[in-house]
Design a protein around this motif. Structure first.
Motif, PDB file in Angstrom:
ATOM      1  N   MET A 138      -3.605   2.698   8.060  1.00 12.08           N
ATOM      2  CA  MET A 138      -3.896   1.510   7.270  1.00 12.08           C
ATOM      3  C   MET A 138      -4.177   0.305   8.169  1.00 12.08           C
ATOM      4  O   MET A 138      -5.039  -0.524   7.877  1.00 12.08           O
ATOM      5  CB  MET A 138      -2.734   1.206   6.323  1.00 12.08           C
ATOM      6  CG  MET A 138      -2.526   2.250   5.226  1.00 12.08           C
ATOM      7  SD  MET A 138      -3.913   2.398   4.034  1.00 12.08           S
ATOM      8  CE  MET A 138      -4.799   3.823   4.715  1.00 12.08           C
ATOM      9  N   LEU A 169       0.874  -1.162   0.000  1.00 10.25           N
ATOM     10  CA  LEU A 169       0.000   0.000   0.000  1.00 10.25           C
ATOM     11  C   LEU A 169       0.915   1.216   0.000  1.00 10.25           C
ATOM     12  O   LEU A 169       1.722   1.398   0.909  1.00 10.25           O
ATOM     13  CB  LEU A 169      -0.918   0.009   1.222  1.00 10.25           C
ATOM     14  CG  LEU A 169      -2.024  -1.050   1.250  1.00 10.25           C
ATOM     15  CD1 LEU A 169      -2.778  -1.003   2.571  1.00 10.25           C
ATOM     16  CD2 LEU A 169      -2.981  -0.883   0.075  1.00 10.25           C
ATOM     17  N   ARG A 197      -7.633   0.642   9.532  1.00 10.65           N
ATOM     18  CA  ARG A 197      -8.666   0.397   8.516  1.00 10.65           C
ATOM     19  C   ARG A 197      -8.777  -1.082   8.163  1.00 10.65           C
ATOM     20  O   ARG A 197      -9.887  -1.595   7.967  1.00 10.65           O
ATOM     21  CB  ARG A 197      -8.341   1.222   7.265  1.00 10.65           C
ATOM     22  CG  ARG A 197      -9.488   1.299   6.251  1.00 10.65           C
ATOM     23  CD  ARG A 197      -9.163   2.285   5.156  1.00 10.65           C
ATOM     24  NE  ARG A 197     -10.295   2.492   4.255  1.00 10.65           N
ATOM     25  CZ  ARG A 197     -11.241   3.415   4.418  1.00 10.65           C
ATOM     26  NH1 ARG A 197     -11.194   4.218   5.457  1.00 10.65           N
ATOM     27  NH2 ARG A 197     -12.227   3.525   3.546  1.00 10.65           N
ATOM     28  N   TYR A 198      -7.635  -1.771   8.062  1.00 13.63           N
ATOM     29  CA  TYR A 198      -7.663  -3.124   7.510  1.00 13.63           C
ATOM     30  C   TYR A 198      -7.274  -4.225   8.504  1.00 13.63           C
ATOM     31  O   TYR A 198      -7.466  -5.398   8.207  1.00 13.63           O
ATOM     32  CB  TYR A 198      -6.739  -3.200   6.285  1.00 13.63           C
ATOM     33  CG  TYR A 198      -7.139  -2.217   5.220  1.00 13.63           C
ATOM     34  CD1 TYR A 198      -8.386  -2.295   4.610  1.00 13.63           C
ATOM     35  CD2 TYR A 198      -6.282  -1.191   4.840  1.00 13.63           C
ATOM     36  CE1 TYR A 198      -8.771  -1.383   3.652  1.00 13.63           C
ATOM     37  CE2 TYR A 198      -6.659  -0.275   3.868  1.00 13.63           C
ATOM     38  CZ  TYR A 198      -7.906  -0.363   3.283  1.00 13.63           C
ATOM     39  OH  TYR A 198      -8.287   0.546   2.327  1.00 13.63           O
ATOM     40  N   SER A 243      -1.653   7.277  -1.645  1.00  9.92           N
ATOM     41  CA  SER A 243      -2.731   7.686  -0.739  1.00  9.92           C
ATOM     42  C   SER A 243      -3.188   9.109  -0.986  1.00  9.92           C
ATOM     43  O   SER A 243      -4.265   9.508  -0.519  1.00  9.92           O
ATOM     44  CB  SER A 243      -2.294   7.512   0.717  1.00  9.92           C
ATOM     45  OG  SER A 243      -1.324   8.482   1.098  1.00  9.92           O
ATOM     46  N   PHE A 296      -7.729   1.296  -2.371  1.00 15.82           N
ATOM     47  CA  PHE A 296      -7.178   0.481  -1.289  1.00 15.82           C
ATOM     48  C   PHE A 296      -8.227  -0.495  -0.759  1.00 15.82           C
ATOM     49  O   PHE A 296      -7.938  -1.669  -0.506  1.00 15.82           O
ATOM     50  CB  PHE A 296      -6.696   1.377  -0.147  1.00 15.82           C
ATOM     51  CG  PHE A 296      -5.429   2.154  -0.434  1.00 15.82           C
ATOM     52  CD1 PHE A 296      -4.675   1.921  -1.574  1.00 15.82           C
ATOM     53  CD2 PHE A 296      -4.987   3.123   0.458  1.00 15.82           C
ATOM     54  CE1 PHE A 296      -3.510   2.636  -1.831  1.00 15.82           C
ATOM     55  CE2 PHE A 296      -3.828   3.837   0.216  1.00 15.82           C
ATOM     56  CZ  PHE A 296      -3.085   3.601  -0.925  1.00 15.82           C
TER      57      PHE A 296
END
Length: 310
Positions: free
Chosen positions: A289, A229, A292-293, A234, A243
């Protein structure tokens, strides 16, 4: 969706980190420590990996140890390409791992190993077979680079491009699949080594190959994947949409995500290899990140997964 987070990619390679702007790697070390801590605060179950080094250099690893970086990660990565770019022979793989093991007790992930089909596809087939035999059981992760050949229209992420001669053009022939998606002979050999051997596949922004790649990896029995990523990406319009799509498509795999690439407007110089002006900004990107993931267990329905160090 994420089992491990890699902090940068090949920091000792000038194609990914500019040594003229950071000749002693102290800026990189400070940034890596900040990122490692930020990731750990967001989710301590995520395995934090020092960006895979290329070349495999015990001196560089000792430097990182001296800066204290290894106290802020859970594993280190190494990348090896003895038939294409390295000044050592393929049978020296165990020796190269031993050189790093002499510096650190951390697990050593072979986060990229590969052979190009630049000269002949039969060379890649032989090299894959030899690599698998030499590395089997010697690392908690062995990830083959890569699934796809790099499209010629895109260009390789390297500082010197065509002036590198054949070294540059080898970048375009590392895949098990040709640019048009047809299999090379090495693909059938790779099938014999999954799921123990994983894959590396970088996806460009809004990469048209994403869905086909997922289908191929399922067909091949791949369970672990390393991808990236991009901090630079971004800042693109609709970056989070891309993403989200990428990470949702990869949700069935154990994903090592590599955080790297400086946005031009946030570097000391306008280049993706530049140290950032404010290293805390990279750390915050990493943290965001993970939030979020791969949020921590108490914030998520599904716990993050972690690979054993053994």
């Amino acid at each position: 969706m994420i089992e491990a987070a890699m902090i940068w990619n090949e920091p000792n390679n000038k194609s990914h980190w500019d040594p003229e702007l950071d000749p002693d790697w102290s800026r990189f070390a400070s940034m890596a420590i900040l990122a490692g801590d930020a990731i750990g605060l967001e989710n301590p179950a995520i395995t934090r990996i020092l960006g895979g080094i290329s070349p495999i250099d015990a001196g560089f690893m000792s430097l990182m140890k001296g800066f204290g970086v290894l106290d802020h990660v859970d594993a280190v990565g190494v990348h090896g390409f003895p038939l294409d770019w390295n000044l050592w022979q393929i049978h020296e793989w165990p020796q190269k791992l031993g050189e790093i093991a002499a510096v650190t007790d951390l697990p050593i992930w072979v986060s990229e190993a590969g052979v190009s089909s630049f000269g002949a596809e039969e060379v890649q087939l032989w090299g894959l077979r030899q690599t698998a035999e030499l590395l089997r059981g010697n690392a908690p992760r062995v990830q083959w680079y890569s699934l796809y050949d790099l499209p010629h229209a895109w260009g390789a992420t390297t500082r010197h491009r065509e002036v590198e001669g054949s070294s540059y053009y080898r970048h375009f022939y590392m895949g098990l699949l040709r640019e048009d998606g047809t299999p090379k002979p090495a693909l059938e050999e790779f099938l014999l080594h999954t799921p123990e051997m994983g894959l590396v596949q970088w996806f460009h922004f809004e990469d048209h190959r994403l869905d086909d790649a997922v289908a191929w990896m399922k067909r091949l029995g791949v369970t672990n994947l390393r991808t990236g990523l991009s901090w630079a990406d971004s800042f693109r319009p609709n970056a989070l949409d891309w993403f989200d799509r990428q990470m949702e498509a990869l949700a069935e795999f154990d994903v090592t995500v590599t955080f790297c690439f400086t946005p031009e407007h946030r570097g000391l110089q306008p280049h993706h290899t530049s140290p950032p002006q404010v290293p805390e900004e990279f750390a915050e990107f990493c943290a965001s990140m993970i939030r979020r993931y791969a949020p921590a267990v108490h914030n998520a329905a599904m716990p993050a997964r972690r690979v054993s160090a053994a």
